[in-house]
Write a protein that holds these residues in place. Structure first.
Motif, PDB file in Angstrom:
ATOM      1  N   ILE A 106      -8.135   5.797  -1.596  1.00 25.85           N
ATOM      2  CA  ILE A 106      -7.157   6.875  -1.557  1.00 25.85           C
ATOM      3  C   ILE A 106      -7.117   7.487  -2.948  1.00 25.85           C
ATOM      4  O   ILE A 106      -6.706   6.840  -3.916  1.00 25.85           O
ATOM      5  N   GLY A 107      -7.603   8.721  -3.038  1.00 30.30           N
ATOM      6  CA  GLY A 107      -7.716   9.394  -4.323  1.00 30.30           C
ATOM      7  C   GLY A 107      -6.789  10.587  -4.429  1.00 30.30           C
ATOM      8  O   GLY A 107      -6.426  11.205  -3.424  1.00 30.30           O
ATOM      9  N   PHE A 108      -6.441  10.900  -5.676  1.00 29.05           N
ATOM     10  CA  PHE A 108      -5.548  12.017  -5.978  1.00 29.05           C
ATOM     11  C   PHE A 108      -6.235  12.900  -7.005  1.00 29.05           C
ATOM     12  O   PHE A 108      -6.643  12.419  -8.063  1.00 29.05           O
ATOM     13  N   ALA A 139       0.842  -1.203   0.000  1.00 28.96           N
ATOM     14  CA  ALA A 139       0.000   0.000   0.000  1.00 28.96           C
ATOM     15  C   ALA A 139       0.877   1.252   0.000  1.00 28.96           C
ATOM     16  O   ALA A 139       0.577   2.230  -0.694  1.00 28.96           O
ATOM     17  N   ASP A 140       1.982   1.219   0.747  1.00 29.15           N
ATOM     18  CA  ASP A 140       2.924   2.343   0.735  1.00 29.15           C
ATOM     19  C   ASP A 140       3.572   2.493  -0.638  1.00 29.15           C
ATOM     20  O   ASP A 140       3.794   3.614  -1.108  1.00 29.15           O
ATOM     21  N   THR A 141       3.871   1.376  -1.294  1.00 29.42           N
ATOM     22  CA  THR A 141       4.440   1.406  -2.641  1.00 29.42           C
ATOM     23  C   THR A 141       3.455   2.056  -3.607  1.00 29.42           C
ATOM     24  O   THR A 141       3.837   2.888  -4.434  1.00 29.42           O
ATOM     25  N   LEU A 142       2.187   1.677  -3.508  1.00 27.00           N
ATOM     26  CA  LEU A 142       1.160   2.280  -4.370  1.00 27.00           C
ATOM     27  C   LEU A 142       1.037   3.775  -4.097  1.00 27.00           C
ATOM     28  O   LEU A 142       0.940   4.574  -5.029  1.00 27.00           O
ATOM     29  N   ALA A 175      -7.628   1.452  -3.620  1.00 26.55           N
ATOM     30  CA  ALA A 175      -8.126   1.069  -2.303  1.00 26.55           C
ATOM     31  C   ALA A 175      -7.297  -0.115  -1.813  1.00 26.55           C
ATOM     32  O   ALA A 175      -7.347  -1.196  -2.405  1.00 26.55           O
ATOM     33  N   PRO A 176      -6.508   0.102  -0.761  1.00 31.73           N
ATOM     34  CA  PRO A 176      -5.763  -1.020  -0.197  1.00 31.73           C
ATOM     35  C   PRO A 176      -6.709  -1.919   0.596  1.00 31.73           C
ATOM     36  O   PRO A 176      -7.720  -1.446   1.113  1.00 31.73           O
ATOM     37  N   GLY A 177      -6.397  -3.183   0.652  1.00 36.21           N
ATOM     38  CA  GLY A 177      -7.252  -4.087   1.407  1.00 36.21           C
ATOM     39  C   GLY A 177      -6.490  -5.273   1.958  1.00 36.21           C
ATOM     40  O   GLY A 177      -5.347  -5.523   1.577  1.00 36.21           O
ATOM     41  N   ILE A 200      -7.322  -0.973  -7.951  1.00 35.79           N
ATOM     42  CA  ILE A 200      -6.832   0.203  -8.663  1.00 35.79           C
ATOM     43  C   ILE A 200      -7.959   0.661  -9.579  1.00 35.79           C
ATOM     44  O   ILE A 200      -8.516  -0.148 -10.322  1.00 35.79           O
ATOM     45  N   TYR A 201      -8.304   1.943  -9.537  1.00 31.76           N
ATOM     46  CA  TYR A 201      -9.394   2.478 -10.353  1.00 31.76           C
ATOM     47  C   TYR A 201      -8.809   3.110 -11.615  1.00 31.76           C
ATOM     48  O   TYR A 201      -7.976   4.004 -11.528  1.00 31.76           O
ATOM     49  N   LEU A 202      -9.261   2.621 -12.763  1.00 31.13           N
ATOM     50  CA  LEU A 202      -8.769   3.087 -14.058  1.00 31.13           C
ATOM     51  C   LEU A 202      -9.941   3.571 -14.908  1.00 31.13           C
ATOM     52  O   LEU A 202     -11.084   3.570 -14.444  1.00 31.13           O
TER      53      LEU A 202
END
Length: 137
Positions: free
Chosen positions: A53-55, A30-33, A76-78, A84-86
């Motif tokens: 987590i959005g940007f 999650a930190d890598t993402l 969204a980490p889980g 991953i939203y694309l």
């Protein structure tokens, strides 16, 4: 009766709290993402809908008249997988990248990754760059 806020809206939840939804080795992933997404877009991470987590942010409106707000890039980490939203139909639009990515599942806008160490992060970066290029911001 008070109007409720839309389900997909930014919140004041701390990003670390959303990252902590991932446990074990997925927590470090999650930190890598977070680092990867932060490299691609000049916007701070914000927690949407209590777990995403959005940007950045953009508004959308469908022909039906339904509309709303969404992050430009998001994940969204889980505890079992990362979502991953694309952009819409990414898997059909970029099959050559999907073939190179590694183990995954895909739906209309979601890419599901069980373990980051099994996927090509360069290919994931390219998918995110393509999504960023096609999303208004």
């Amino acid at each position: 009766m008070a109007a409720s806020s839309p389900a997909m809206s930014p919140s004041d939840m701390p990003v670390q709290e959303a990252l902590d939804r991932a446990t074990g080795p997925r927590r470090a992933e999650a930190d890598t993402l977070l680092a990867l997404f932060s490299e691609l877009i000049d916007a701070p991470p914000v927690v949407w809908a209590g777990r995403i987590i959005g940007f950045g942010e953009f508004e959308y409106l469908y022909e039906s008249g339904h509309g709303g707000r969404a992050p430009v890039l998001a994940f969204a980490p889980g505890p079992r997988q990362h979502t991953i939203y694309l952009v819409n139909d990414f898997a059909e639009r970029w099959p050559e990248l999907m073939a190179e990515l590694g183990p995954h599942r895909a739906s209309k806008v979601c890419l599901y990754l069980t373990r980051l160490d099994k996927v090509d992060l360069g290919v994931l970066r390219k998918l995110l760059e393509l999504t960023l290029a096609e999303t208004p911001h």
